[in-house]
Design a protein around this motif. Structure first.
Motif, PDB file in Angstrom:
ATOM      1  N   UNK A  68       0.836  -1.211   0.000  1.00 15.42           N
ATOM      2  CA  UNK A  68       0.000   0.000   0.000  1.00 15.42           C
ATOM      3  C   UNK A  68       0.867   1.255   0.000  1.00 15.42           C
ATOM      4  N   UNK A  69       1.889   1.290   0.842  1.00 16.71           N
ATOM      5  CA  UNK A  69       2.774   2.454   0.932  1.00 16.71           C
ATOM      6  C   UNK A  69       3.544   2.658  -0.371  1.00 16.71           C
ATOM      7  N   UNK A  70       3.989   1.547  -0.991  1.00 12.68           N
ATOM      8  CA  UNK A  70       4.700   1.651  -2.273  1.00 12.68           C
ATOM      9  C   UNK A  70       3.800   2.275  -3.335  1.00 12.68           C
ATOM     10  N   UNK A  71       2.565   1.802  -3.412  1.00  9.33           N
ATOM     11  CA  UNK A  71       1.627   2.331  -4.409  1.00  9.33           C
ATOM     12  C   UNK A  71       1.261   3.779  -4.114  1.00  9.33           C
ATOM     13  N   UNK A  72       1.009   4.094  -2.845  1.00  8.39           N
ATOM     14  CA  UNK A  72       0.654   5.465  -2.478  1.00  8.39           C
ATOM     15  C   UNK A  72       1.825   6.410  -2.692  1.00  8.39           C
TER      16      UNK A  72
END
Length: 283
Positions: A255-259
């Motif tokens: 999630x953090x990578x995508x965000x």
């Protein structure tokens, strides 16, 4: 004869004590996994609230995946440690356990299908809104959650048939999910040969899908298939249940990578701290 009976009773009591000790060994790390999962969900929601650019389809699907994982883990913990008695609470816990389990696999499939649309199809017709998809997933998985406690309470003779059929359906969905990923990775590699731009992005998204497929497949293969074929080895099952309770940590990293890719300048941590500081200053 009396001595033999006494030895059998002592052996039964010893086995029961060993089972209790095994449960207590797994209880603390399992609770820690639940706490980590709750913290991961709070972090994801915080990112969505503070960073509007992160409110995209993939990120929201990962939040739904996290919610399903937390509900499933908590219900699994209650079933294992709380010695639930027959009643409404027992039925609700078992129902939520099976509904969230099926929802978990469904959200994984939706995430991979969305990635397939972006990498393989490229030009996709109008996408169904996530609100509608969310309602469909949680509504269509509801019959599984309702049927489970009904069979356990009133129709136990049909339980094994239901459980076998349910496990086979999930296994088919995960197999289809894996095949979709194979096609995604094949197309990503093919595009990487034909064109040099955006190769890193395609490979990264393919690796993300691979991680999620592995995580969810391991959850099903271990907690379902091993519990069905291996009887009397609860320690193996509990080990992977504890591992699954930390699954949201891996989901949150993705999630953090995508965000973070939605931010053009500062890192995600800097933006979150800046928004929190601005929010606190206004209040």
């Amino acid at each position: 004869m009396a001595n033999q009976s006494a030895e059998n009773i002592n052996l039964t009591q010893l086995e029961a004590m060993e089972a209790i000790v095994v449960l207590q060994v797994f209880k603390t790390p399992w609770l820690l996994g639940i706490a980590v999962s709750a913290a991961c969900l709070i972090l994801q929601l915080l990112v969505l609230i503070l960073i509007p650019n992160a409110r995209k389809y993939d990120e929201k699907v990962l939040v739904q995946l996290t919610i399903a994982r937390i509900v499933n883990t908590v219900c699994e913990f209650l079933i294992s440690f709380e010695n639930l008695e027959q009643g409404l609470f027992n039925d609700v816990v078992y129902g939520l356990y099976f509904q969230s389990d099926f929802a978990l696999v469904s959200w994984m499939f939706i995430f991979t299908k969305n990635l397939y649309d972006k990498v393989v199809l490229v030009f996709v017709y109008e996408k169904i809104r996530l609100r509608i998809v969310s309602c469909l997933v949680w509504f269509l998985t509801l019959p599984v959650g309702v049927l489970c406690p009904v069979l356990l309470t009133y129709y136990k003779e049909y339980w094994n048939v239901f459980y076998k059929s349910y496990s086979q359906v999930k296994f088919f969905m995960l197999l289809l999910n894996a095949l979709i990923f194979v096609e995604i990775f094949h197309v990503a590699c093919k595009i990487g040969v034909d064109r040099t731009k955006n190769v890193k992005h395609l490979v990264k998204t393919s690796v993300i899908a691979f991680i999620l497929v592995c995580i969810t497949s391991a959850q099903v293969l271990i907690t379902d298939l091993l519990s069905y074929f291996i009887v009397g080895h609860e320690d193996i099952i509990y080990t992977f249940c504890v591992v699954n309770s930390f699954q949201t940590f891996a989901i949150t990293i993705i999630f953090i990578i995508l965000a973070g890719k939605k931010l053009k300048t500062d890192s995600l941590v800097v933006v979150i701290l800046f928004e929190l500081k601005k929010l606190l200053s206004t209040t």
